[in-house]
Scaffold this active site. Sequence first.
Site, PDB file in Angstrom:
ATOM      1  N   LYS A  53       0.844  -1.205   0.000  1.00 39.27           N
ATOM      2  CA  LYS A  53       0.000   0.000   0.000  1.00 39.27           C
ATOM      3  C   LYS A  53       0.877   1.252   0.000  1.00 39.27           C
ATOM      4  CE  LYS A  53      -3.655  -2.360   2.612  1.00 39.27           C
ATOM      5  NZ  LYS A  53      -4.225  -2.624   3.950  1.00 39.27           N
ATOM      6  N   GLN A  97      -3.806  -1.399  10.303  1.00 43.83           N
ATOM      7  CA  GLN A  97      -3.856  -2.722   9.663  1.00 43.83           C
ATOM      8  C   GLN A  97      -4.365  -3.788  10.629  1.00 43.83           C
ATOM      9  OE1 GLN A  97      -3.251  -3.313   6.392  1.00 43.83           O
ATOM     10  NE2 GLN A  97      -3.714  -5.480   6.631  1.00 43.83           N
ATOM     11  N   ASP A 120     -10.423   3.311   5.382  1.00 36.94           N
ATOM     12  CA  ASP A 120     -10.743   1.884   5.435  1.00 36.94           C
ATOM     13  C   ASP A 120     -12.260   1.639   5.438  1.00 36.94           C
ATOM     14  OD1 ASP A 120      -9.021  -0.278   5.473  1.00 36.94           O
ATOM     15  OD2 ASP A 120      -8.397   0.040   7.540  1.00 36.94           O
TER      16      ASP A 120
HETATM   17  N1  GUN Z   1      -6.772  -6.633   6.983  1.00 38.98           N
HETATM   18  C1  GUN Z   1      -7.306  -7.324   5.958  1.00 38.98           C
HETATM   19  N2  GUN Z   1      -7.971  -6.499   5.130  1.00 38.98           N
HETATM   20  C2  GUN Z   1      -7.852  -5.263   5.645  1.00 38.98           C
HETATM   21  C3  GUN Z   1      -8.320  -3.981   5.230  1.00 38.98           C
HETATM   22  O1  GUN Z   1      -9.011  -3.805   4.223  1.00 38.98           O
HETATM   23  N3  GUN Z   1      -7.968  -2.943   6.038  1.00 38.98           N
HETATM   24  C4  GUN Z   1      -7.239  -3.101   7.183  1.00 38.98           C
HETATM   25  N4  GUN Z   1      -6.969  -2.033   7.897  1.00 38.98           N
HETATM   26  N5  GUN Z   1      -6.802  -4.282   7.588  1.00 38.98           N
HETATM   27  C5  GUN Z   1      -7.105  -5.348   6.804  1.00 38.98           C
END
Ligand code: GUN
Length: 294
Positions: A53, A97, A120
């Site tokens: 990312k 995350q 998110d």
């Molecule tokens: N862990 C798995 N998918 C995601 C997501 O879309 N956002 C976040 N913050 N953590 C994740």
Amino acid sequence: MPAEIIDGTAIAEEVHRETAARVTALKARGIQPAVTFVRVGEDPASRAYVSRKHKKAEELGIRSDTIVLDEKTPEAELLALIARLNADPAIHGILIQAPLPSHIREQTVFATVAPHKDVDGFHPVNVGKLLLGDDSGFRPCTPAGVHHLMIRSGVETRGAEVAIVGRGNIVGKPMAAILLQKAPHCDATITLLHSRSRDIPAHTRRADILIAALGKAHFVTADMVKPGACVIDVGVNRVADPASPRGYRLTGDVDFEKVRAVAGKITPNPGGVGPMTIAMLMANTARAAAMAHP
Ligand code: GUN
């Protein structure tokens, strides 16, 4: 004839080009879009996701910072960090995350991120707006990415029977909320299946669109798919693979080769939903920056 492949990598690139143009326009107004990623602990999958990312943000001209906290960081410390990021006007997007270590309450953490920086789409305000059909919030990146994949590859959702396998907060539930809206590219009839559902194949065989998001390698087999259906594979599963240098490989929730022979359209995995999740995150970040400077 085998199913047409929905190329998530190509569609994600299309979205990235649109986001890059938006970032350029913001910069021309003196606004530097910025996102901060927070990772707690050293989960290898989370490390890989966050670094991907971060790299993509930089490529698009979005400033990106990654804060890594120790696995044992107290919850209060993480909440205090989020409060500081919320208060910093130079930061437009915040992503914590998941998964988080077990002593940290995930829902408390997500609810602490300011809703207008919640790229998110996990804050209760954004979850509520999605359910209400209010477009002013942020949508979770993976289901939003699946929706864009369907729109951009000409999958008709109006009146369609959609079976979603998996009722998680990150994919299944928000996916259902998106597709059931009374709106263009939505208007579907949803069946949300989960671990306590009776006779899952009886439901999936009725589906014009089958979305697998349960996290079990090759759970969806050819006999569960209606001929000509669109099959979207959200799963990311590690399976042992002695031939790979890492000792494992990543695979989806769909038995791709066999299902491809029955389906009308199908996402590969990898190369389907994954790239779209990042594309939606970048689009949300550019939008957060634009919203901060109307
Ligand atoms: N862990 C798995 N998918 C995601 C997501 O879309 N956002 C976040 N913050 N953590 C994740």
